[in-house]
Scaffold this active site. Sequence first.
Site, PDB file in Angstrom:
ATOM      1  N   PRO A 348      20.169 -23.476  15.862  1.00  0.00           N
ATOM      2  CA  PRO A 348      20.503 -22.915  14.543  1.00  0.00           C
ATOM      3  C   PRO A 348      21.833 -22.174  14.569  1.00  0.00           C
ATOM      4  O   PRO A 348      22.366 -21.858  15.639  1.00  0.00           O
ATOM      5  CB  PRO A 348      19.329 -21.961  14.263  1.00  0.00           C
ATOM      6  N   PRO A 349      22.405 -21.887  13.394  1.00  0.00           N
ATOM      7  CA  PRO A 349      23.684 -21.162  13.337  1.00  0.00           C
ATOM      8  C   PRO A 349      23.572 -19.770  13.947  1.00  0.00           C
ATOM      9  O   PRO A 349      22.532 -19.112  13.836  1.00  0.00           O
ATOM     10  CB  PRO A 349      23.972 -21.072  11.832  1.00  0.00           C
ATOM     11  N   GLY A 350      24.650 -19.338  14.584  1.00  0.00           N
ATOM     12  CA  GLY A 350      24.714 -17.963  15.069  1.00  0.00           C
ATOM     13  C   GLY A 350      24.124 -17.711  16.434  1.00  0.00           C
ATOM     14  O   GLY A 350      24.020 -16.550  16.848  1.00  0.00           O
ATOM     15  N   GLY A 352      25.451 -18.882  19.257  1.00  0.00           N
ATOM     16  CA  GLY A 352      26.513 -18.832  20.256  1.00  0.00           C
ATOM     17  C   GLY A 352      26.919 -20.160  20.842  1.00  0.00           C
ATOM     18  O   GLY A 352      27.460 -20.202  21.952  1.00  0.00           O
ATOM     19  N   SER A 671       3.997 -31.654   9.619  1.00  0.00           N
ATOM     20  CA  SER A 671       3.350 -30.548  10.337  1.00  0.00           C
ATOM     21  C   SER A 671       2.661 -29.541   9.420  1.00  0.00           C
ATOM     22  O   SER A 671       2.031 -28.601   9.898  1.00  0.00           O
ATOM     23  CB  SER A 671       4.374 -29.817  11.211  1.00  0.00           C
ATOM     24  N   LYS A 714       9.116 -22.069  15.530  1.00  0.00           N
ATOM     25  CA  LYS A 714       8.009 -21.670  14.653  1.00  0.00           C
ATOM     26  C   LYS A 714       7.340 -20.381  15.142  1.00  0.00           C
ATOM     27  O   LYS A 714       6.973 -19.516  14.344  1.00  0.00           O
ATOM     28  CB  LYS A 714       6.990 -22.809  14.565  1.00  0.00           C
TER      29      LYS A 714
END
Length: 790
Positions: A348-350, A352, A671, A714
């Site tokens: 995911p973004p952020g 690194g 799911s 999750k």
Amino acid sequence: MAKILPTIPLRDVVVFPGTIVPLFIGREKSIRAVEEALKRDKFLFLVTQKDPEIENPKRDDLYDIGVVSVIVQNVKLPDGTIKMLIEGIERARILEFKDDQCIECLVEELKESELDKLLEEHLKRVILDELSKFVEKSGKISNETLQAIREIESLSKLIDTITSNMSIRTTEKQKILETIDLVERLKILYGILEREIEITEIDKKIREEVKKQIEKNQKEYYLMEQLRAIQKELGKSELSEIEELREAIEKSGMPKEIKEKALRELRKLELMHPTSAEATVVRNYLDWLTSLPWNKRTKERLDLKKVREVLDKDHYGLEEVKERILEYLAVKKRTKKLKSPILCFVGPPGVGKTSLGESIARAIGRKFTRIALGGVRDEAEIRGHRRTYIGALPGRIIQSIRRVGVKNPVILLDEVDKLSSDYRGDPASALLEVLDPEQNKHFTDHYLAVEFDLSEVFFIATANTTMTIPKPLLDRMEVIEIPGYTENEKLYIARDYLIPKQLKQHGLKRTDIILPDEVILRIIRWYTREAGVRQLERSIAKICRKILKLAEESRVKLPTKVDNNLLEELLGIPKYRDSTILREPAVGTAIGLAWTPTGGDVLLIEVEVVEGKGELILTGQLGDVMKESAKAALTYIRSKRKELNIEKDFHKNYDIHVHIPEGAIPKDGPSAGVTLVTALASSLTGIPVRNDIAMTGEVTLKGRVLAIGGLKEKLLAAKRYGIKNVIIPRENEKDLKEISEDTLKDLNIILVENMDQVLKITLEGIGNRLKDASLPAVYRVSSNDRPTLS
């Protein structure tokens, strides 16, 4: 008066009344028409074809209006064709068309209305003045012809004669022939003359400019040759441009076959005029060839201990990535030669990913460059444009290699999952060769048209998801998942990395602003709710800015310690004050867990049963897979109707509405099956679903719970929302061993095999109805213990 005349269709020729025109007749029916006219009174009807390519024209292939003409002279040639002079007499319109041995038409002559003598004389002068301008500027009509035209007294004949002598389109001549009104006919001709005058002036201007440019180039060439001769006489020692390029080719270290190609281009350049456009293209091409690092490379740092120190200093955690880099260096140290790995960081973004690529380059001592691929849709961005195009350049790969000046840099291909494609090609397909270790040694850029070795380049791609990356491209990369961070990991990152970085950027000392751990955790929990730490870093930067402003206003003194009250003053009211997603158990509402490209998330599934006709209503922007999961869930509930004590014909007498809030966000995937069944069972039985438990899992029609993906994301989402009990499929038990203890700590993970076990846990009191349901296993990690399974 109407009369029947032999007819000749004309190709690309329009005959006007009062003009004498030579014609060659070759088509069989046209020859017969001439012979028929000679037998009678020598009169013919001449009409132009709409399409000159048609060999045997019919009525619809001819214009309506032509000219009644008389044969003045005729000669039959040895090849059977007829050469003749004809004179146009009157305009006529076709009334009937007959196509037999020859074409014959019933035609009606068209009479023109007479004009006032003064008006006619005025119009003659106007058109003759315009004709004189045209002849003066273009010279396309001889002076003799112009003089003969001036002596014509009839305005109609004047217009027709001028038109006949002009080189204009057949359709324009036909338009003038068909215009019976003299004034309108004159207007059309006048407009054509004005246009032709304007075109002639533009043509003349262009010719003059071209002539001046040629003279200028010749002058420059002459002066350059003189200058060279003078320099030679003076014994100048400076290298000429050609000699400089030759020396650069010799020193570049390029392979033999490429060097030979460069020298061939150099010989071509010597023969060209130095200011010509082609010379500029060749010169730029040689500049690119000689400036590439054919043999230049940086020396790698192979001290594993120092590499580890640099990676740990720059990034917290990310053990899998660090281990992979150290493994590569360990093998390289022993074998001395090893192809660079091609990695793809997915997360995911952020978290690194991009900064990690730069850190790897610094750790192993290589140069670093980044190529942003988000939104790139042109294959030439990767492979370059061919030299035949104006302004052509190599692709981004070669440009990056030239920029860093070595052939073994670390190249970060950022946002590789956001490549697009259109009519200009598919850049993802162009990357197949770049990222294939067996092919990239022979990478050929379209601009260079020679091979360049990319096998020593350390390629690192980044992506938020692998779902949008083409399978062949994904297969060429070693995918390393970088999931979101836990609260403790974010605390360490903020304390050891982000706070020192922001203090330095804002010109503050380490002791000027003190952020205790409990305050950092408060920022993480109440002001940021994300998989990465980008928003957390922004919040720390905002605190630094605000405190500096308050210090300038003398409202606080440095150093200062941030407490909860000051934090709220600096960052405002908390965005996520209460982490409980449901305050109390609710009928028909269950908590599910979802994976997204930006990390895990929690979603509510709501079910409402109302009187109706048995319709299943699905809202909340659900995808096809999720809709099918809802239908499968309803079928499973119907199969369990008796055990759950649900009304027999509920599926006929009631409408069932399934809704997932935040309807603007698309949702899909299998799911959510477990959550859908639970919410349906709750709504139909009237038993509330526990609000302290979240769940994920795909459900079959028989009630089996199947494995899902994105488990760590999750579980992190559940922890962010303060949910400690999580139901997952038993088949995912193996994945728990790959998840850190910090992520699993304080979670009760319930492993289930079927829906009976799920319902027994989530719907209190329903266990008596599902007597055959066995108790599921519970996987726990306490604060001090190792993981245990009970």
